[in-house]
Design an enzyme around this catalytic site. Structure first.
Site, short mmCIF file in Angstrom:
data_model
loop_
_atom_site.label_atom_id
_atom_site.label_comp_id
_atom_site.label_asym_id
_atom_site.label_seq_id
_atom_site.Cartn_x
_atom_site.Cartn_y
_atom_site.Cartn_z
N HIS A 136 3.69 7.68 -0.09
CA HIS A 136 4.64 7.34 -1.15
C HIS A 136 4.14 7.69 -2.55
CE1 HIS A 136 2.33 3.53 -1.39
NE2 HIS A 136 2.83 3.40 -2.60
N ASP A 137 2.83 7.59 -2.76
CA ASP A 137 2.30 7.89 -4.10
C ASP A 137 1.62 9.25 -4.18
OD1 ASP A 137 3.21 5.68 -5.50
OD2 ASP A 137 1.44 4.47 -5.04
N LYS A 140 1.18 11.21 -7.37
CA LYS A 140 0.25 10.79 -8.43
C LYS A 140 -0.85 11.82 -8.65
CE LYS A 140 1.00 5.88 -8.73
NZ LYS A 140 0.48 4.53 -8.57
N HIS A 165 6.07 10.65 -10.57
CA HIS A 165 5.36 10.79 -9.29
C HIS A 165 6.25 10.79 -8.04
CE1 HIS A 165 5.10 6.33 -9.15
NE2 HIS A 165 4.92 6.49 -7.86
N HIS A 189 11.05 5.15 -3.72
CA HIS A 189 10.36 3.86 -3.62
C HIS A 189 10.29 3.08 -4.93
CE1 HIS A 189 6.73 6.24 -4.80
NE2 HIS A 189 6.24 5.09 -5.22
N HIS A 190 10.76 3.65 -6.05
CA HIS A 190 10.83 2.87 -7.29
C HIS A 190 12.26 2.60 -7.75
CE1 HIS A 190 6.57 2.45 -8.20
NE2 HIS A 190 6.40 3.71 -7.82
N ASP A 218 5.04 -2.30 -1.45
CA ASP A 218 4.31 -1.61 -2.52
C ASP A 218 4.04 -2.55 -3.68
OD1 ASP A 218 3.20 0.49 -4.02
OD2 ASP A 218 5.14 1.09 -4.83
FE FE2 Z 1 4.73 4.64 -6.65
FE FE2 Z 2 2.32 2.53 -4.63
#
Ligand code: FE2
Ligand code: FE2
Length: 280
Positions: A136-137, A140, A165, A189-190, A218
């Site tokens: 998911h990240d 980044k 990201h 996811h955000h 998360d």
């Molecule tokens: Fe994230």
């Molecule tokens: Fe995360």
């Protein structure tokens, strides 16, 4: 592998079982050469994971095309496994780049999987979600250390960089066919249920359950672990913040309630009390 059912010292079944049990060989195509195999022996071999049967006696004309096709299949399987392994290692590397987030994606995947299992989500959806949680990240990777590890509040410009990201992660994974079903988790996811999240600002039913689950997992993990900008919050405080988010219309209440039950049941201990609620 061309495997005879009747061997001098052990049976073909034993060999097949050993091949399937070893992670290094579990995907190896195994063709059983059968002379007088009974129906029950064949069924047993099938349940043990045999790829194909060829009756004896066989001719080279019959054997060669099948072997060729299976070798091709194995090459594809290897490539696929290799690519997944590379991405997984990459995801772990990104977690490890920031000492505060080491192990984060693994824990998010674990919490999410437990919520999904409580919810009775089917195995295929769970598997896709789990992989999405692990990656998911991934995006980044493009965030500079100075922003990622900044103690304290972010400027609007820095916030905008962080918020890239999910888009970057989606871009990186979207060329891979096998990752397609995991993309919604990475990309969304955000998001928040009331549409105030990012990157798309989608809301309500447009946010799939698997995404809601990973989002809650998360945030919970971000709140309960040390971050560059604050120490770990206690489990109690983390849930107070999550419930506040539910009341604001951000997170799925059922998901947060299930997570609470799971954390209570597994006795995850409180780990200190600090302030601040940045959860990127
Ligand atoms: Fe994230
Ligand atoms: Fe995360």
């Amino acid at each position: 592998m061309l495997l005879d059912l009747h061997l001098p010292d052990r049976s073909g079944h034993d060999v097949l079982e050993a091949i399937r049990a070893d992670p290094a060989t579990r995907l190896l195509p195994v063709v059983m050469l059968t002379g007088m195999a009974t129906a029950s022996e064949k069924i047993r071999a099938q349940s043990e994971g045999v790829t194909d049967f060829i009756p004896k006696p066989f001719s080279p004309e019959e054997l060669l095309p099948r072997v060729r096709a299976l070798v091709m299949l194995k090459l594809f399987a290897d490539e696929h496994e290799h690519a997944e392994h590379v991405i997984l290692t990459l995801a772990k590397t990104i977690d490890a780049r920031d000492p505060y987030t080491a192990g984060h994606s693994g824990r998010v995947a674990e919490y999410a999987d437990r919520i999904a299992s409580q919810m009775g989500l089917d195995a295929v959806a769970r598997n896709d979600m789990r992989r999405g949680a692990l990656f998911h990240d991934l995006g980044k990777i493009v965030i500079p250390d100075a922003v990622l590890r900044k103690p304290g509040a972010l400027s609007p410009e820095e916030r905008a960089i962080i918020e890239e990201h999910p888009v970057v992660g989606n871009d990186l994974l979207s060329p891979m066919k096998t990752m397609r079903k995991t993309l919604p988790v990475v990309y969304h996811h955000h998001e928040r249920l009331d549409g105030s999240g990012y990157p798309e600002g989608i809301s309500g039913p447009a946010i799939p359950m698997t995404v809601r689950i990973v989002t809650a997992a998360d945030i919970f993990d971000a709140l309960t672990t040390d971050r560059a900008y604050r120490g770990a919050l206690s489990v109690g405080t983390a849930f107070e913040i999550l419930i506040e988010g539910v009341q604001k219309g951000w997170w799925d209440r059922d998901v947060v309630d299930l997570l609470r039950d799971i954390v209570d049941a597994t006795g995850l201990s409180a780990s200190g009390l600090h302030t601040g609620a940045r959860t990127d």
